[in-house]
Design an enzyme around this catalytic site. Structure first.
Site, PDB file in Angstrom:
ATOM      1  N   ARG A 106      35.445  24.470  94.084  1.00 59.39           N
ATOM      2  CA  ARG A 106      35.917  25.866  94.058  1.00 59.39           C
ATOM      3  C   ARG A 106      37.408  25.927  93.721  1.00 59.39           C
ATOM      4  NH1 ARG A 106      34.901  29.512  99.281  1.00 59.39           N
ATOM      5  NH2 ARG A 106      36.614  28.223 100.077  1.00 59.39           N
ATOM      6  N   LYS A 132      40.226  32.077  94.650  1.00 59.98           N
ATOM      7  CA  LYS A 132      40.903  31.967  95.950  1.00 59.98           C
ATOM      8  C   LYS A 132      42.374  31.691  95.648  1.00 59.98           C
ATOM      9  CE  LYS A 132      40.042  29.982 100.498  1.00 59.98           C
ATOM     10  NZ  LYS A 132      40.116  31.226 101.269  1.00 59.98           N
ATOM     11  N   GLU A 185      33.084  42.160 101.459  1.00 57.10           N
ATOM     12  CA  GLU A 185      33.218  41.092 102.450  1.00 57.10           C
ATOM     13  C   GLU A 185      34.227  41.529 103.506  1.00 57.10           C
ATOM     14  OE1 GLU A 185      34.916  37.500 100.749  1.00 57.10           O
ATOM     15  OE2 GLU A 185      36.198  38.653  99.423  1.00 57.10           O
TER      16      GLU A 185
HETATM   17  N1  PMP Z   1      36.140  35.611 101.954  1.00 56.21           N
HETATM   18  C1  PMP Z   1      37.459  35.480 101.928  1.00 56.21           C
HETATM   19  C2  PMP Z   1      38.295  36.573 101.375  1.00 56.21           C
HETATM   20  C3  PMP Z   1      38.055  34.307 102.424  1.00 56.21           C
HETATM   21  O1  PMP Z   1      39.385  34.171 102.406  1.00 56.21           O
HETATM   22  C4  PMP Z   1      37.227  33.289 102.960  1.00 56.21           C
HETATM   23  C5  PMP Z   1      37.835  32.013 103.475  1.00 56.21           C
HETATM   24  N2  PMP Z   1      38.657  32.235 104.590  1.00 56.21           N
HETATM   25  C6  PMP Z   1      35.850  33.486 102.996  1.00 56.21           C
HETATM   26  C7  PMP Z   1      35.338  34.650 102.458  1.00 56.21           C
HETATM   27  C8  PMP Z   1      34.930  32.451 103.572  1.00 56.21           C
HETATM   28  O2  PMP Z   1      34.816  31.342 102.706  1.00 56.21           O
HETATM   29  P1  PMP Z   1      34.572  29.880 103.230  1.00 56.21           P
HETATM   30  O3  PMP Z   1      33.318  29.889 104.004  1.00 56.21           O
HETATM   31  O4  PMP Z   1      34.477  29.041 102.015  1.00 56.21           O
HETATM   32  O5  PMP Z   1      35.751  29.510 104.083  1.00 56.21           O
END
Ligand code: PMP
Length: 289
Positions: A50, A149, A182
């Protein structure tokens, strides 16, 4: 604490970056939050995949191979005696001039911090959390795609401010079309009957690594995953709602916009999935040796 910076481990007190780094000046860079459980780095390859995708999307060339970066992550954990912890992996655009032009930055900076994190108070995992929908909408894909990200988390920070000001620790962000995207730092799931609903990335969610693990485990619990457009109605009427994230892990949501979810206590399926998730996390990953 030893920090990985510029290809080597340095003491925390000497881990400095330039004020001309475009990561600082413009939020120009990418990052990952990764966990270590039981002496192993959980889903390291997925996080690195990622990270490299995020970098590619912003035309940032990470100056090391994935394999070398994986070794650097493990080395940083080892140097800090981290067996259970949280790793922050950051790649900035590097030092450039004061103008926006990223091509003035000749050398991206790779930073690895291996420490710990407690995102929400322990008690919230037992009681479940209350969240609200906020007015700050998730970035439009063609502005700053939420699938990247990036170090520019201001969109999420603004949402978090709204949540904290309203007296809750998390919030639901909608996309510009008004559909659920989200939470400010986590993905969201709603369970109704045997169907687990979660928004697809094109609705404005990050392709969460924890989210992917939950989707993989769900069928073992008799659940069908429906990755689909979600509205607030789906949250309000769900039997169970929970959030997922590397730092948050799996946390139950028992109240959304003052609507009580289920019986107001963490639901049995959320608890089962969280238990299963922890069992998987304890026994898999890249060894820190
Ligand atoms: N959405 C956002 C905006 C995030 O910053 C994160 C990570 N903190 C997630 C979802 C969750 O992703 P992951 O399970 O890969 O940590």
């Amino acid at each position: 604490m030893k920090i990985y910076l510029d290809g080597r481990l340095v003491d925390e007190s000497k881990a400095m970056v330039s004020v001309f780094d475009h990561g600082l000046l413009y939020g120009d860079g990418v990052f990952e939050g990764i966990r270590a459980y039981n002496g192993r780095v959980f889903k390291l390859d997925d996080h690195l995949d990622r990270l490299y995708r995020s970098a590619k999307a912003i035309a940032l060339v990470i100056p090391m191979t994935k394999e070398a970066l994986a070794r650097a992550v493990v080395m940083t954990c080892k140097a800090n005696g981290v067996r259970d912890g949280y790793i922050r992996l950051v790649v900035t655009r590097g030092v450039g001039t004061l103008g926006l032009n990223p091509f003035t930055c000749k050398k991206p900076q790779v930073i690895i911090i291996a420490g710990g994190i407690q995102l929400y108070p322990k008690k919230l995992y037992e009681t479940g959390m209350s969240i609200i929908t906020v007015g700050t909408m998730r970035n439009q894909a063609e502005a700053v795609n939420p699938r990247i990200k990036s170090l520019n988390y201001l969109n999420n920070v603004l949402a978090k401010i709204e949540a904290m000001n309203a007296g809750v620790m998390e919030c639901i962000m909608l996309n510009p079309q008004g559909y659920v995207a989200e939470a400010s730092g986590d993905n969201v799931f709603a369970l109704r009957g045997k169907t687990l609903l979660t928004p697809p990335p094109w609705c404005g969610s990050l392709e969460g690594i924890t989210r992917a693990v939950v989707m993989e485990l769900a069928p073992e619990h008799g659940l069908t995953v429906n990755e689909n457009v979600m509205t607030r109605y789906d949250l309000y009427t769900a039997d169970e709602v929970f959030l997922t994230g590397t730092a948050a892990e799996i946390i139950s949501v028992t109240n959304v916009d003052q609507r009580v979810i289920g019986n107001g206590k963490p639901g049995p399926m959320t608890r089962k999935l969280a238990k299963h998730f922890h069992a998987v996390a304890q026994r898999s990953g890249t060894p820190i040796e």
